[in-house]
Design a protein around this motif. Structure first.
Motif, mmCIF file in Angstrom:
data_model
loop_
_atom_site.group_PDB
_atom_site.id
_atom_site.type_symbol
_atom_site.label_atom_id
_atom_site.label_comp_id
_atom_site.label_asym_id
_atom_site.label_seq_id
_atom_site.Cartn_x
_atom_site.Cartn_y
_atom_site.Cartn_z
ATOM 1 N N LEU A 282 28.441 53.273 -16.076
ATOM 2 C CA LEU A 282 28.825 54.199 -17.132
ATOM 3 C C LEU A 282 27.608 54.732 -17.883
ATOM 4 O O LEU A 282 27.515 55.933 -18.163
ATOM 5 C CB LEU A 282 29.780 53.505 -18.105
ATOM 6 C CG LEU A 282 30.342 54.344 -19.233
ATOM 7 C CD1 LEU A 282 31.200 55.470 -18.670
ATOM 8 C CD2 LEU A 282 31.153 53.476 -20.174
ATOM 9 N N SER A 283 26.657 53.873 -18.181
ATOM 10 C CA SER A 283 25.461 54.323 -18.889
ATOM 11 C C SER A 283 24.612 55.233 -18.011
ATOM 12 O O SER A 283 23.979 56.173 -18.508
ATOM 13 C CB SER A 283 24.638 53.129 -19.382
ATOM 14 O OG SER A 283 24.130 52.392 -18.293
ATOM 15 N N GLY A 284 24.603 54.983 -16.699
ATOM 16 C CA GLY A 284 23.875 55.872 -15.791
ATOM 17 C C GLY A 284 24.488 57.260 -15.752
ATOM 18 O O GLY A 284 23.767 58.263 -15.767
ATOM 19 N N CYS A 285 25.815 57.322 -15.714
ATOM 20 C CA CYS A 285 26.497 58.624 -15.733
ATOM 21 C C CYS A 285 26.256 59.346 -17.048
ATOM 22 O O CYS A 285 26.001 60.554 -17.072
ATOM 23 C CB CYS A 285 27.990 58.433 -15.504
ATOM 24 S SG CYS A 285 28.409 57.968 -13.836
ATOM 25 N N TRP A 286 26.334 58.614 -18.129
ATOM 26 C CA TRP A 286 26.126 59.206 -19.451
ATOM 27 C C TRP A 286 24.707 59.753 -19.571
ATOM 28 O O TRP A 286 24.492 60.856 -20.079
ATOM 29 C CB TRP A 286 26.396 58.164 -20.535
ATOM 30 C CG TRP A 286 26.226 58.698 -21.912
ATOM 31 C CD1 TRP A 286 27.040 59.553 -22.569
ATOM 32 C CD2 TRP A 286 25.140 58.418 -22.798
ATOM 33 N NE1 TRP A 286 26.542 59.821 -23.823
ATOM 34 C CE2 TRP A 286 25.369 59.132 -23.983
ATOM 35 C CE3 TRP A 286 24.010 57.626 -22.704
ATOM 36 C CZ2 TRP A 286 24.499 59.074 -25.051
ATOM 37 C CZ3 TRP A 286 23.145 57.568 -23.776
ATOM 38 C CH2 TRP A 286 23.396 58.295 -24.932
#
Length: 63
Positions: free
Chosen positions: A44-48
């Motif tokens: 999720l943090s990578g996508c964000w």
């Protein structure tokens, strides 16, 4: 990073077993639940970050 986090969990397993009274199967669930949650948050943090990076590149803003 993942290796360090899993090492922290494995070091904490005896204390978790003593204080919470988990069985060996329960400790396996603790490790698996932690790894799944950590992996999900990592994705999720990578996508964000990717979305924020592409947005800042499109608008031309620089830091």
């Amino acid at each position: 990073m993942i290796i360090i986090d899993s090492s922290i969990v494995y070091v904490a397993l005896p204390a978790i077993q003593t204080h919470l009274g988990f069985s060996a199967a329960g400790l396996a669930w603790v490790v698996n639940a932690y790894m799944v949650a950590f992996g999900g948050l990592l994705l999720l943090s990578g996508c964000w970050t990717s979305i924020c990076w592409s947005t800042s590149q499109a608008t031309g803003s620089r830091r």
